[in-house]
Design a protein around this motif. Sequence first.
Motif, PDB file in Angstrom:
ATOM      1  N   GLY A 227      42.832  77.144  44.478  1.00 31.34           N
ATOM      2  CA  GLY A 227      42.033  77.551  43.481  1.00 31.34           C
ATOM      3  C   GLY A 227      40.889  78.497  43.627  1.00 31.34           C
ATOM      4  O   GLY A 227      40.097  78.637  42.712  1.00 31.34           O
ATOM      5  N   PHE A 228      40.683  78.825  44.765  1.00 28.84           N
ATOM      6  CA  PHE A 228      39.401  79.559  45.034  1.00 28.84           C
ATOM      7  C   PHE A 228      39.576  80.935  44.933  1.00 28.84           C
ATOM      8  O   PHE A 228      40.592  81.640  45.104  1.00 28.84           O
ATOM      9  CB  PHE A 228      38.922  79.515  46.638  1.00 28.84           C
ATOM     10  CG  PHE A 228      38.270  78.152  47.195  1.00 28.84           C
ATOM     11  CD1 PHE A 228      37.095  78.161  46.898  1.00 28.84           C
ATOM     12  CD2 PHE A 228      39.173  76.994  47.474  1.00 28.84           C
ATOM     13  CE1 PHE A 228      36.432  76.725  47.024  1.00 28.84           C
ATOM     14  CE2 PHE A 228      38.669  75.749  47.699  1.00 28.84           C
ATOM     15  CZ  PHE A 228      37.256  75.690  47.691  1.00 28.84           C
ATOM     16  N   GLU A 229      38.515  81.485  44.246  1.00 26.10           N
ATOM     17  CA  GLU A 229      38.368  82.936  44.003  1.00 26.10           C
ATOM     18  C   GLU A 229      37.890  83.748  45.407  1.00 26.10           C
ATOM     19  O   GLU A 229      37.013  83.213  45.940  1.00 26.10           O
ATOM     20  CB  GLU A 229      37.474  83.406  43.042  1.00 26.10           C
ATOM     21  CG  GLU A 229      37.969  82.947  41.469  1.00 26.10           C
ATOM     22  CD  GLU A 229      37.125  83.249  40.523  1.00 26.10           C
ATOM     23  OE1 GLU A 229      37.016  84.514  40.391  1.00 26.10           O
ATOM     24  OE2 GLU A 229      37.082  82.544  39.422  1.00 26.10           O
ATOM     25  N   LYS A 230      38.404  85.079  45.594  1.00 17.66           N
ATOM     26  CA  LYS A 230      37.854  85.569  46.885  1.00 17.66           C
ATOM     27  C   LYS A 230      36.509  86.551  46.459  1.00 17.66           C
ATOM     28  O   LYS A 230      36.588  87.149  45.465  1.00 17.66           O
ATOM     29  CB  LYS A 230      38.863  86.494  47.548  1.00 17.66           C
ATOM     30  CG  LYS A 230      40.255  85.672  47.797  1.00 17.66           C
ATOM     31  CD  LYS A 230      40.073  84.854  48.966  1.00 17.66           C
ATOM     32  CE  LYS A 230      41.384  84.291  49.250  1.00 17.66           C
ATOM     33  NZ  LYS A 230      41.147  83.486  50.748  1.00 17.66           N
ATOM     34  N   GLY A 231      35.743  86.660  47.356  1.00 22.72           N
ATOM     35  CA  GLY A 231      34.593  87.516  47.286  1.00 22.72           C
ATOM     36  C   GLY A 231      34.349  88.606  48.593  1.00 22.72           C
ATOM     37  O   GLY A 231      35.244  88.326  49.411  1.00 22.72           O
ATOM     38  N   PRO A 232      33.307  89.185  48.571  1.00 21.05           N
ATOM     39  CA  PRO A 232      33.312  90.269  49.891  1.00 21.05           C
ATOM     40  C   PRO A 232      32.823  89.255  51.048  1.00 21.05           C
ATOM     41  O   PRO A 232      32.315  87.994  50.921  1.00 21.05           O
ATOM     42  CB  PRO A 232      32.111  91.084  49.380  1.00 21.05           C
ATOM     43  CG  PRO A 232      31.391  90.619  48.299  1.00 21.05           C
ATOM     44  CD  PRO A 232      32.310  89.487  47.526  1.00 21.05           C
ATOM     45  N   ALA A 233      33.288  89.802  52.147  1.00 23.62           N
ATOM     46  CA  ALA A 233      32.503  89.252  53.376  1.00 23.62           C
ATOM     47  C   ALA A 233      33.238  88.073  53.708  1.00 23.62           C
ATOM     48  O   ALA A 233      32.649  86.941  54.228  1.00 23.62           O
ATOM     49  CB  ALA A 233      30.849  89.208  53.399  1.00 23.62           C
TER      50      ALA A 233
ATOM     51  N   MET B 115      21.142  88.571  50.903  1.00 21.05           N
ATOM     52  CA  MET B 115      20.956  89.258  52.169  1.00 21.05           C
ATOM     53  C   MET B 115      22.134  90.298  52.285  1.00 21.05           C
ATOM     54  O   MET B 115      21.829  91.271  53.060  1.00 21.05           O
ATOM     55  CB  MET B 115      20.628  88.402  53.196  1.00 21.05           C
ATOM     56  CG  MET B 115      19.297  87.569  53.347  1.00 21.05           C
ATOM     57  SD  MET B 115      18.927  86.583  54.785  1.00 21.05           S
ATOM     58  CE  MET B 115      18.357  88.164  55.694  1.00 21.05           C
ATOM     59  N   TYR B 116      23.158  89.933  51.956  1.00 26.70           N
ATOM     60  CA  TYR B 116      24.275  90.817  51.818  1.00 26.70           C
ATOM     61  C   TYR B 116      25.345  90.520  50.742  1.00 26.70           C
ATOM     62  O   TYR B 116      25.209  89.340  50.236  1.00 26.70           O
ATOM     63  CB  TYR B 116      24.951  90.989  53.083  1.00 26.70           C
ATOM     64  CG  TYR B 116      25.654  89.431  53.360  1.00 26.70           C
ATOM     65  CD1 TYR B 116      27.060  89.011  53.544  1.00 26.70           C
ATOM     66  CD2 TYR B 116      24.665  88.590  54.351  1.00 26.70           C
ATOM     67  CE1 TYR B 116      27.408  87.961  53.862  1.00 26.70           C
ATOM     68  CE2 TYR B 116      25.276  87.293  54.637  1.00 26.70           C
ATOM     69  CZ  TYR B 116      26.411  86.916  54.406  1.00 26.70           C
ATOM     70  OH  TYR B 116      27.035  85.770  54.763  1.00 26.70           O
ATOM     71  N   ASP B 117      26.167  91.196  50.356  1.00 28.18           N
ATOM     72  CA  ASP B 117      27.278  90.918  49.278  1.00 28.18           C
ATOM     73  C   ASP B 117      28.001  89.703  49.877  1.00 28.18           C
ATOM     74  O   ASP B 117      28.702  90.217  50.922  1.00 28.18           O
ATOM     75  CB  ASP B 117      27.786  92.065  48.873  1.00 28.18           C
ATOM     76  CG  ASP B 117      27.095  92.907  47.823  1.00 28.18           C
ATOM     77  OD1 ASP B 117      26.051  92.622  47.660  1.00 28.18           O
ATOM     78  OD2 ASP B 117      27.754  93.953  47.703  1.00 28.18           O
ATOM     79  N   GLY B 118      28.277  88.708  49.560  1.00 28.73           N
ATOM     80  CA  GLY B 118      29.115  87.616  49.854  1.00 28.73           C
ATOM     81  C   GLY B 118      28.379  86.439  50.269  1.00 28.73           C
ATOM     82  O   GLY B 118      28.743  85.646  51.072  1.00 28.73           O
TER      83      GLY B 118
END
Length: 327
Positions: A21-27, A80-83
């Motif tokens: 059930g996890f959503e994905k994000g950047p990095a 510090m960064y997206d993700g």
Amino acid sequence: MKKGLLIMSMAALGFAACQGGFEKGPAGLEYKIHTHAAGDSIKEGDFISLNIIAKTDADSVLYNSYEMGRASQTFVPKPMYDGDLFYAIMKLSKGDSATIKIDIDSAEKKGQPRPQGIKGKYIIYTLKVEDIIKKDTSNEQAFEQKIQEFFKTEGEKLQKSEDPKIEKYISSNKLEAKKLPSGLQIVTEKEGTGIQPKVGDTVKVHYTGKLTSGKVFDTSVAETAKKSGIYNPGREPYSTLDLAIGQGNVIPGFDEGVLTMKKGGKSIFIIPSKLAYGEHGMQGGMIGPYTPLVFEIELVDVIPGKGAAAPAPAAAAPADPHAGHNH
């Protein structure tokens, strides 16, 4: 502004994973929000209070605020960064709980140092947002006042919980403790047969320091350090703490307790915060305000000194319990 806030970092925090059930994000970021309360989401500059459990994907616990007996607080920095961790935290509101998985390799590629000794793909954070004080750029003084009031209220809660923590520790461990007038409680596990130290004598002691939750925060015994997950190879060889007793080189409760022992003896000290780190706690450490401590002590040796001044009164500011000891 209140000093000594516990600033979160990848190396210091981590959380229990949930399956699916996890959503994905950047990095490589993955996150799952378990409860989502109504309200404004966290933003850069806000002051937040979180309860946190930190783990690797190999289920090795890095940090657990519940064991510390208090939530962790920080100001929310710009991601510090997206993700990164705060990129995910800024999706949450007061009352939310979530699991956040940070991809270690991706973080390293973004310039984040890889935590030493961490194996696996993820650092996994399970958290609950206990409180948020929204940044108010139009009234900085009011913002700071709210934070001061927050710490005052939290301090009062911790102060009220101290005696029950001590009573629960003694009861749950079935200890027979002798309470001294200062408030220090001593459990004699083995009566020593050698000399009793006097103020100014040098003592050699093995010790293990714990919170009343049972969490070990320091020890002079290598085997105990390994079992407790705090082993430091750079400290080898682990050895006794050697110090002039009764001179304020350690917290008052430690001094007072050792002065009641005899060489060869083993005791447990249950030390109230007024004889330890008091209302402020140990800045930058895991010992918070109004935190009672437990020390398991073995008095290995006593080396008579030439006499010294009387020890500082218990009301004096407590010293570092490990002063004079090279870790």
